[in-house]
Design a protein around this motif. Structure first.
Motif, PDB file in Angstrom:
ATOM      1  N   GLY A 133       0.332  -1.045   0.121  1.00  0.00           N
ATOM      2  CA  GLY A 133       0.019   0.201   0.284  1.00  0.00           C
ATOM      3  C   GLY A 133       1.228   1.095  -0.374  1.00  0.00           C
ATOM      4  N   ALA A 295      -5.145  -0.845   0.134  1.00  0.00           N
ATOM      5  CA  ALA A 295      -5.611  -1.101   1.293  1.00  0.00           C
ATOM      6  C   ALA A 295      -6.963  -2.046   2.007  1.00  0.00           C
ATOM      7  CB  ALA A 295      -5.516  -0.751   2.362  1.00  0.00           C
ATOM      8  N   GLU A 441      -9.314  -0.398   7.912  1.00  0.00           N
ATOM      9  CA  GLU A 441      -9.540   0.445   6.616  1.00  0.00           C
ATOM     10  C   GLU A 441     -10.297   1.237   6.314  1.00  0.00           C
ATOM     11  OE1 GLU A 441      -6.723   0.983   6.198  1.00  0.00           O
ATOM     12  OE2 GLU A 441      -5.415  -0.565   6.620  1.00  0.00           O
TER      13      GLU A 441
END
Length: 598
Positions: A133, A295, A441
């Protein structure tokens, strides 16, 4: 003890028969990704997953990470050796451009590999997952100097990466963050503050850790408009680009959490640490969302991956565990009882998980392919359409696959009965590990609000209208095919429910926004049902087409695919009507009760 076998055959069916990956040979990186090469890579990833990563999963959960007095963190036994094999194999850079040490292969192939490895050991694979990421954010927003300094070592896996957003008082509402950045005058900044819940924040598997940190520059506007993103390495690179002076960043504690014990979830303290602006001042969220979206797709993958591992163990247990007799008469008359897989309710549970896993895998790989098209196509219109769909699908994929992933690990645990509650069988770990994917996330309620509040209306609803047309056209084109009419009929009913719910929001949510909030989670799941139903209709078409030339194991595989497709349409797809009814009930009752009455 639990077991795991990577579903290579399932993957190849989706890539070759359903998505037709060979049609994209003109894209960069795809010419090298022939079916034989993809299968070879998938098979090697399966071998690493099954033989190296998976045997460490249960032990890593029991041992967890250890923080020393100096703030350093030690990962569970065996993790370092396994990570070294992963790193040496070049797995981290599979889809990264070759100029930075990657292999430039399709992102969809990276997604295949990531599923297997996350099924095998979710905690361990979070370390390179966070690095990937961070690589994505630096690739898009980093300066050329930043790319040359950090990317080759991160792609090689000798340096790792993190993302630092959350603070004790500030989760989703990033406008409240307090971490501050003071310009020094030489282009660098002094970063001070505390971040919590930082996955892979400190560990002993890499020479350096590159933290991407959200902070507010002194004098910046309040709220989200004043947030910037900074690269804050654990060790500042010296003149040769090697780890030099220790920076003012440290791990203050490891969080004691429900699952993913093998991953170091850290409280990170920044004490006038040297940081470097990435991207433009006060545009940190733009840069961070590159990482966040990567993510979120990775977390949706985790939901599928853990459910797949749990399913495999539940199915194996159901074939072996004898208990009671079949309702239609003994199936194992020479034994004192029948295997529990003869009982309809056990099959209901197993087929539910199987149908969601196989449909979810197609959904995941289809979405990953859209990312490849958005970044690699030479046609502007094709890139735009793929990027539109990718933005629309990200909250659905993350929210639905993780909600269902947790539900299905619990369902798999239930098949074990009391043995599922005992740690040695490993089912408890799957439940505990899957739970976090619904939260981090961006909690799934936020994903639903993002879908309804932002993604539906983006670009005048261009993405959602294009998808509705694609699914509707598929139903119409295949309606006259008797072998597919059963699937298209159920898919069209689900699409009608989704379109009606979308229209209801348009008519009732503008004047009363609480209607959108009250129905957002049901809408996200309604949308997910239709998209996964679309995947199943496409898989059914591919299976029917392949049956004429199939024999032996291949024929059995395709016939089982059709049975599972029918189960999804009969038993799962009708839930669209329930979701629609809930949405159309609005927010009045939900919001009527005074807060103190709860």
């Amino acid at each position: 003890m639990p077991t795991y076998k990577a579903p290579v055959n399932e993957t190849m069916f989706v890539l070759n028969d359903v998505l037709g990956l060979e049609r994209y040979r003109n894209f960069s990186g795809f010419a090298e990704a022939t079916p034989d090469i993809i299968e070879a890579i998938a098979t090697e990833a399966a071998k690493l997953s099954e033989e190296v990563l998976f045997p460490l999963n249960l032990a890593g959960d029991r041992e967890g990470c250890r923080r020393n007095e100096d703030g350093s963190v030690v990962v569970p036994k065996g993790f370092r050796g396994a990570f070294e094999l992963y790193r040496a194999g070049g797995w981290l850079g599979l889809a990264v451009p070759e100029e930075f040490g990657g292999q430039g292969l399709p992102y969809v192939l990276h997604t295949v590999v990531a599923e297997y490895m996350s099924s095998a050991n979710m905690s361990l694979m979070m370390y390179p997952g966070l690095t990937q990421g961070a690589i994505a954010a630096i690739l898009v927003h980093g300066s050329q100097e930043q790319k040359q300094t950090y990317l080759p070592k991160m792609v090689a896996g000798t340096w790792s990466g993190t993302m630092n957003l959350t603070e004790p008082h500030c989760g989703t509402d990033l406008g409240m963050l307090r971490t501050r950045a003071v310009p020094v005058g030489d282009g660098s900044y002094r970063i001070s503050g505390q971040k919590i819940f930082i996955s892979a924040g400190e560990h002993d598997m890499a020479e350096n850790i590159v933290h991407l940190v959200l902070a507010r520059i002194e004098g910046a506007p309040a709220g989200t408009k004043g947030i910037s993103l900074f690269i804050v390495p654990k060790f500042l690179p010296d003149e040769n680009g090697e780890p030099g002076r220790r920076n003012g960043v440290s791990c203050g504690a490891i969080e004691h959490k429900m699952g993913i014990h093998g991953n170091a979830t850290c409280v990170m303290n920044y004490d006038e640490a040297t940081g470097y602006l990435i991207g433009a001042e006060n545009k940190g969220l733009n840069a961070m969302f590159v990482m966040m979206n990567e993510a979120r797709l990775g977390v949706g993958l985790q939901g599928l991956a853990v459910a797949e591992a749990a399913y495999q163990n539940a199915a194996s247990y159901a074939r072996e565990r004898i208990q009671g007799r079949s309702l239609s008469g003994p199936k194992a008359p020479d034994r004192p009882a029948d295997p529990i897989i003869v009982h309809p309710d056990i099959r209901r549970a197993l087929l539910t998980i199987k149908a969601w896993n196989e449909g979810g895998r197609a959904f995941l790989l289809w979405t990953a392919l859209k990312s490849d098209i958005a970044h690699r196509s030479s046609e502007e219109s094709e890139r735009q359409a793929a990027d539109d769909l990718l933005g629309l699908m990200t909250p659905i994929l993350k929210g639905v696959l993780t909600d269902k992933g947790f539900d299905h690990t619990v369902m798999a645990q239930q098949i074990f009965g009391g043995h599922g509650y005992i740690e040695e069988h490993g089912m408890s770990q799957y439940v505990r590990d899957a739970r976090i994917a619904m939260i981090y996330e961006g909690a799934n309620g936020i994903q639903a609000l993002d879908l309804v509040g932002r993604k539906l209306g983006m670009n005048g609803g261009r993405a959602v209208m294009a998808l509705f047309k694609e699914i509707g056209d598929f139903c119409e084109e295949n309606r006259a095919d008797e072998s597919l009419s059963f699937f298209t009929k159920h898919l069209k009913k689900g699409l009608n429910d989704l379109q009606a719910a979308t229209m209801w929001f348009m008519q009732h949510a503008m004047a009363k926004p609480d209607n959108a909030g009250a129905g957002s989670t049901d809408y996200m799941h309604l949308f997910g049902l239709v998209v996964v139903g679309y995947m199943w209709a496409r898989m059914a078409k591919a299976a029917q087409a392949g049956l004429a030339a199939a024999a032996g194991e291949r024929e059995a595989f395709l016939r089982n695919k059709l049975i599972t497709a029918r189960f999804f349409m009969e038993r799962i797809m009708p839930e669209t009507a329930l979701r629609k009814a809930r949405i159309e009930s609005g927010a009045e009752t939900m919001m009527a009760m005074a807060a103190e009455a709860f």
